[in-house]
Write an enzyme that holds these catalytic residues in place. Structure first.
Site, short mmCIF file in Angstrom:
data_model
loop_
_atom_site.label_atom_id
_atom_site.label_comp_id
_atom_site.label_asym_id
_atom_site.label_seq_id
_atom_site.Cartn_x
_atom_site.Cartn_y
_atom_site.Cartn_z
N HIS A 35 30.31 29.56 -17.84
CA HIS A 35 31.42 29.31 -18.90
C HIS A 35 32.61 30.08 -18.48
O HIS A 35 33.23 30.72 -19.65
CB HIS A 35 30.66 29.36 -20.50
CG HIS A 35 29.91 28.07 -20.61
ND1 HIS A 35 30.42 26.94 -20.81
CD2 HIS A 35 28.37 28.06 -20.81
CE1 HIS A 35 29.36 26.09 -21.11
NE2 HIS A 35 28.37 26.68 -21.29
N ASP A 37 34.46 29.41 -15.38
CA ASP A 37 35.16 28.65 -14.49
C ASP A 37 36.43 27.93 -15.08
O ASP A 37 37.71 28.06 -14.39
CB ASP A 37 34.44 27.53 -13.63
CG ASP A 37 33.85 26.43 -14.45
OD1 ASP A 37 33.79 26.46 -15.70
OD2 ASP A 37 33.54 25.25 -13.81
N ALA A 124 19.00 17.79 -15.00
CA ALA A 124 18.32 19.29 -14.94
C ALA A 124 19.17 20.24 -14.83
O ALA A 124 18.78 21.43 -14.82
CB ALA A 124 17.35 19.26 -13.68
N GLY A 125 20.51 20.30 -14.98
CA GLY A 125 21.54 21.19 -14.69
C GLY A 125 21.77 21.58 -13.39
O GLY A 125 22.10 22.70 -13.14
N SER A 127 24.02 19.77 -11.50
CA SER A 127 25.03 18.97 -11.42
C SER A 127 24.97 17.73 -10.30
O SER A 127 25.57 17.81 -9.42
CB SER A 127 25.91 19.92 -10.83
OG SER A 127 27.52 19.04 -11.08
N SER A 129 25.98 14.94 -10.80
CA SER A 129 27.05 14.46 -10.97
C SER A 129 28.33 14.69 -9.89
O SER A 129 29.10 13.99 -9.44
CB SER A 129 28.12 14.38 -12.41
OG SER A 129 27.87 15.82 -12.89
N GLU A 161 36.36 13.39 -12.56
CA GLU A 161 35.28 13.78 -13.69
C GLU A 161 36.19 13.94 -14.95
O GLU A 161 35.71 13.43 -15.90
CB GLU A 161 34.42 14.96 -13.29
CG GLU A 161 33.55 15.13 -14.33
CD GLU A 161 31.97 15.43 -14.35
OE1 GLU A 161 31.67 15.52 -13.08
OE2 GLU A 161 31.36 15.74 -15.07
N ASP A 173 31.42 23.20 -10.18
CA ASP A 173 30.19 22.23 -9.58
C ASP A 173 30.80 21.49 -8.30
O ASP A 173 30.01 21.53 -7.22
CB ASP A 173 29.87 21.45 -10.64
CG ASP A 173 29.40 22.08 -11.85
OD1 ASP A 173 29.26 23.02 -11.80
OD2 ASP A 173 29.42 21.14 -12.92
N TYR A 220 30.14 21.27 -25.23
CA TYR A 220 30.82 21.82 -24.23
C TYR A 220 32.34 21.80 -24.80
O TYR A 220 33.14 22.67 -24.47
CB TYR A 220 30.63 20.91 -23.03
CG TYR A 220 31.10 21.60 -21.78
CD1 TYR A 220 30.47 22.70 -20.97
CD2 TYR A 220 32.40 21.03 -21.35
CE1 TYR A 220 31.03 22.98 -19.87
CE2 TYR A 220 33.07 21.72 -20.19
CZ TYR A 220 32.27 22.48 -19.42
OH TYR A 220 32.87 22.92 -18.11
C1 GLA Z 1 29.01 22.71 -16.28
C2 GLA Z 1 30.62 22.48 -16.03
C3 GLA Z 1 30.88 23.61 -15.00
C4 GLA Z 1 30.87 24.95 -15.71
C5 GLA Z 1 29.44 25.07 -16.32
C6 GLA Z 1 29.14 26.13 -17.06
O1 GLA Z 1 28.08 22.87 -15.34
O2 GLA Z 1 30.47 21.11 -15.19
O3 GLA Z 1 32.38 23.49 -14.82
O4 GLA Z 1 31.87 25.13 -16.93
O5 GLA Z 1 28.94 23.97 -17.04
O6 GLA Z 1 29.35 27.40 -16.47
#
Ligand code: GLA
Length: 381
Positions: A35, A37, A124-125, A127, A129, A161, A173, A220
């Site tokens: 959190h 970027d 699953a976190g 990315s 996407s 995105e 990401d 978010y």
């Molecule tokens: C998601 C967003 C990223 C970043 C993270 C938190 O993955 O896509 O841009 O902000 O959350 O670090």
């Protein structure tokens, strides 16, 4: 079969001819710098070894996208609107790239076919996407005779995105997926987009919580809004302050205390987490894995207490993981509110640590994986 072969087969089965271009791109696991970027801070992701493959070609008429999960989207080409599905990530990239002046007009005339296959877990976190967007960006660009460098690919994917899909994410990401060096982490300054490869002397284990998450949910976007509010309030006193990460740590306590809650807490997280990411790269380079583990633990506490994006289940997994022998640190990874936990173990201990966690009956973890750092996007053909 690897995802590139599966995507090619799927393309052939769907459109009756071979794809002209195939690209594969990884997901990412962010080691630290969460959190920050979108505040222009530092992040330290690795690419996953698992990849998403995107096979493309000029299919007859229209825009058609298929995935190996059996979902198919058909629409007009050029693309005019969102479909509210996974194909939007691909369609957004195609629409943006097709609208650029250097893209040949012929590209806009023909139809567009896309087939996707992936080894990445969804929700699953890691990315999935960004992997889809970056893979699509590289494949379409090559189809239309363009070979943008990794930062340009990441910017295109990020615009798809934020502008097309409508998720207000930062650029971490997409940059990780586009530019991660093979086998190393990548320290990224998200303001300047400067990058530096950082060698790892630890093992990484990714633990899925089973709580799915999506950035389309409002939390978010709420955090982003809070960050903007905090910056506006700080600027009232300090007009030259450009970004939250520019608050000097020595002045953080006094400044944050003057902000209403929860804004003070949010700013404390952002400023300290940015520092931690820079420090983390340094201790890894100096061969101090224990110090790295301590920074990872501090990151989780900050995400839990100050940024408030953890969940009781993520906290429980983090606690359980820290009690496993040879674990150096653990924290939630990615945006939070579900997703996965990253466990940092001594070098060589990843296998036993993963086995230990898989055997934890009480936690009943759906998936525990060793993270073998991969590399950024590649054009396969
Ligand atoms: C998601 C967003 C990223 C970043 C993270 C938190 O993955 O896509 O841009 O902000 O959350 O670090």
């Amino acid at each position: 079969m690897n995802p590139a072969q599966r995507a090619a087969d799927l393309y052939r089965a769907t459109f009756g001819e071979a794809p002209l271009r195939i690209a594969t791109a990884p997901g990412r696991v962010n080691l630290i710098g969460e959190h920050v970027d979108y505040h222009g801070g530092h992040v330290l992701p690795v690419a996953t070894a698992e990849r998403t493959a995107v096979a493309v070609g000029p299919a007859a008429g229209g825009f058609a996208a298929v995935s190996e999960h059996g979902e198919r989207f058909d629409g007009p080409w050029p693309i005019r609107e969102r479909r509210e599905g996974w194909s939007d990530y691909v369609a957004g990239v195609a629409a943006l790239l097709a609208s650029e002046a250097r893209t040949p007009a012929a590209a806009r005339a023909a139809g567009l076919g896309v087939a996707v296959a992936s080894d990445l877990p969804l929700g699953a976190g890691v990315s999935s996407s960004a992997a889809l967007e970056v893979g699509a960006a590289a494949a379409f660009a090559a189809l239309w005779e363009q070979y943008p460098e990794p930062r340009a690919l990441a910017r295109l994917a990020h615009r798809a995105e934020t502008e097309f899909v409508g998720v207000p994410c930062g650029i971490m990401d997409q940059l990780a997926s586009a530019a991660a060096p093979a086998g190393s982490a990548l320290l990224i300054n998200c303001r300047t987009l400067e990058m530096r490869a950082v060698r790892l002397a630890v093992d990484l284990v990714l633990v899925e919580s089973g709580e799915p998450r999506s950035l389309r949910g409002g939390a978010y976007a709420d955090r982003r809004r809070e960050g903007e509010e905090a910056l506006a309030l700080l600027r009232a006193e300090w007009p030259a302050l450009e970004r939250l990460v520019d608050v000097p740590p020595a002045r953080l306590g006094a400044l944050a205390a003057r902000l209403p809650e929860p804004l003070g807490r949010r700013v404390r997280h952002v400023v300290n987490e940015n520092q931690r990411a820079v420090l983390a790269a340094g201790v890894l380079e100096n061969g101090d894995p224990a110090a790295f583990g301590a920074l990872v633990n501090a990151s989780h506490h900050s995400l839990r207490d100050l940024y408030q994006c953890s969940t009781p289940r993520l906290d429980a997994i983090v606690e359980a993981a820290r009690a496993v022998p040879r674990v150096l640190g653990a924290r939630l990874v990615g945006a939070g509110w579900g997703g996965s936990v990253l466990v940092v173990a001594e070098q060589g201990a990843g296998g036993p640590v993963a086995a230990h966690l898989r055997g934890d009956v009480a936690l009943a973890l759906p998936a525990v994986r060793i993270v073998a750092p991969g590399s950024g996007v590649e054009l396969v053909s």
